[in-house]
Design a protein around this motif. Sequence first.
Motif, PDB file in Angstrom:
ATOM      1  N   TYR A 275       0.994  -1.175   0.312  1.00 49.37           N
ATOM      2  CA  TYR A 275       0.364  -0.085   0.309  1.00 49.37           C
ATOM      3  C   TYR A 275       1.134   1.490  -0.121  1.00 49.37           C
ATOM      4  O   TYR A 275       0.883   2.486  -0.977  1.00 49.37           O
ATOM      5  CB  TYR A 275      -1.092   0.437   1.146  1.00 49.37           C
ATOM      6  N   ARG A 276       1.938   1.056   0.732  1.00 52.48           N
ATOM      7  CA  ARG A 276       2.655   2.597   0.637  1.00 52.48           C
ATOM      8  C   ARG A 276       3.584   2.604  -0.325  1.00 52.48           C
ATOM      9  O   ARG A 276       3.533   3.499  -0.620  1.00 52.48           O
ATOM     10  CB  ARG A 276       3.537   2.315   1.916  1.00 52.48           C
ATOM     11  N   ARG A 277       4.199   1.909  -0.873  1.00 53.80           N
ATOM     12  CA  ARG A 277       4.890   1.807  -2.506  1.00 53.80           C
ATOM     13  C   ARG A 277       3.947   2.075  -3.555  1.00 53.80           C
ATOM     14  O   ARG A 277       4.152   2.804  -4.444  1.00 53.80           O
ATOM     15  CB  ARG A 277       5.205   0.378  -2.603  1.00 53.80           C
ATOM     16  N   MET A 278       2.869   2.145  -3.603  1.00 55.38           N
ATOM     17  CA  MET A 278       1.611   2.448  -4.828  1.00 55.38           C
ATOM     18  C   MET A 278       1.882   4.005  -4.422  1.00 55.38           C
ATOM     19  O   MET A 278       1.066   4.742  -4.936  1.00 55.38           O
ATOM     20  CB  MET A 278       0.414   1.722  -4.299  1.00 55.38           C
ATOM     21  N   VAL A 279       0.984   3.875  -2.847  1.00 56.47           N
ATOM     22  CA  VAL A 279       0.864   5.950  -2.489  1.00 56.47           C
ATOM     23  C   VAL A 279       1.776   6.081  -3.022  1.00 56.47           C
ATOM     24  O   VAL A 279       2.177   7.482  -3.519  1.00 56.47           O
ATOM     25  CB  VAL A 279       0.684   5.791  -1.336  1.00 56.47           C
ATOM     26  N   GLN A 280       3.259   5.624  -2.905  1.00 56.19           N
ATOM     27  CA  GLN A 280       4.649   6.479  -3.095  1.00 56.19           C
ATOM     28  C   GLN A 280       4.916   6.720  -4.465  1.00 56.19           C
ATOM     29  O   GLN A 280       5.282   7.794  -5.343  1.00 56.19           O
ATOM     30  CB  GLN A 280       6.041   5.960  -2.224  1.00 56.19           C
ATOM     31  N   LEU A 281       4.439   5.741  -5.037  1.00 53.29           N
ATOM     32  CA  LEU A 281       3.745   6.036  -6.885  1.00 53.29           C
ATOM     33  C   LEU A 281       2.611   6.873  -8.082  1.00 53.29           C
ATOM     34  O   LEU A 281       3.378   7.703  -8.047  1.00 53.29           O
ATOM     35  CB  LEU A 281       3.708   5.090  -7.587  1.00 53.29           C
TER      36      LEU A 281
END
Length: 262
Positions: A147-153
Amino acid sequence: MERWEARWASSKQRYAELSTVTLVPCWSTPSLRFCTSELKTHIIRAELRRRFKGMQVVNVTGVRRQESAARAKGSIADRDGDGIINWRPISDWSVAEVFSYIAHRGLSAHMAYATFGMSRVSCRYCIMSNIDDLKAASAQEEARPLYRRMVQLEIDSSFAFQGSRWLGDIAPQLLSEEMREALALARHRAILRKDIEGQITKPMLYVKGWPTRMLTDDEAAILSSVRNKVTEIYGFESQCLTVDSIHQRYADLMSERDRRAA
């Protein structure tokens, strides 16, 4: 995830060198589901052709008309371009009928439904998921790093995961204060980008075979202004920011296209 990240890296590079007119979103979309085709459909079909060479393959799925307007118009059976027969035997069933039949046969529903409370079986965070399914996914501890990795994108690209719905809004409590602030800036940058790119006229936009013609001086001036502003708000190192350099880039691209055609 790697495909989305690579797509954003490619989008930045293509924009910087003027290989596209506007920034290209990194995410899959309902009309461009390359995630499904590249990671599921193409792989399965290739394996079926290898394993059952020369044989008739029947693909049986649980697709139902109730699921979407597009599926409501679909037939119960058809043959696709690969010669595979697609059969949808429960097209006219309701959700209640599906789960009733599962219980009647003494089976257990898929864990996505029974354990995680999802409305559909898909990727953890799917571009087709509704907000409740996205929240259900975020409630699982093992899904939070993704989730955090996707929000970072979303932050890096300033493109929301689902068009106008930002994944970062689904579970902001899982984000650091720094990420929440960066997401707010990304949303602002998205508004600026849309407003800036809105100056590009329809005849100037990317189409198959682009560029199909040279730009006029006025069009090149518009594109120059747009590229300078987008480059500034993103911090890119873009080429072709002047009218003359844009004209030269278009001329080079058209010459390259002609060489390939020859």
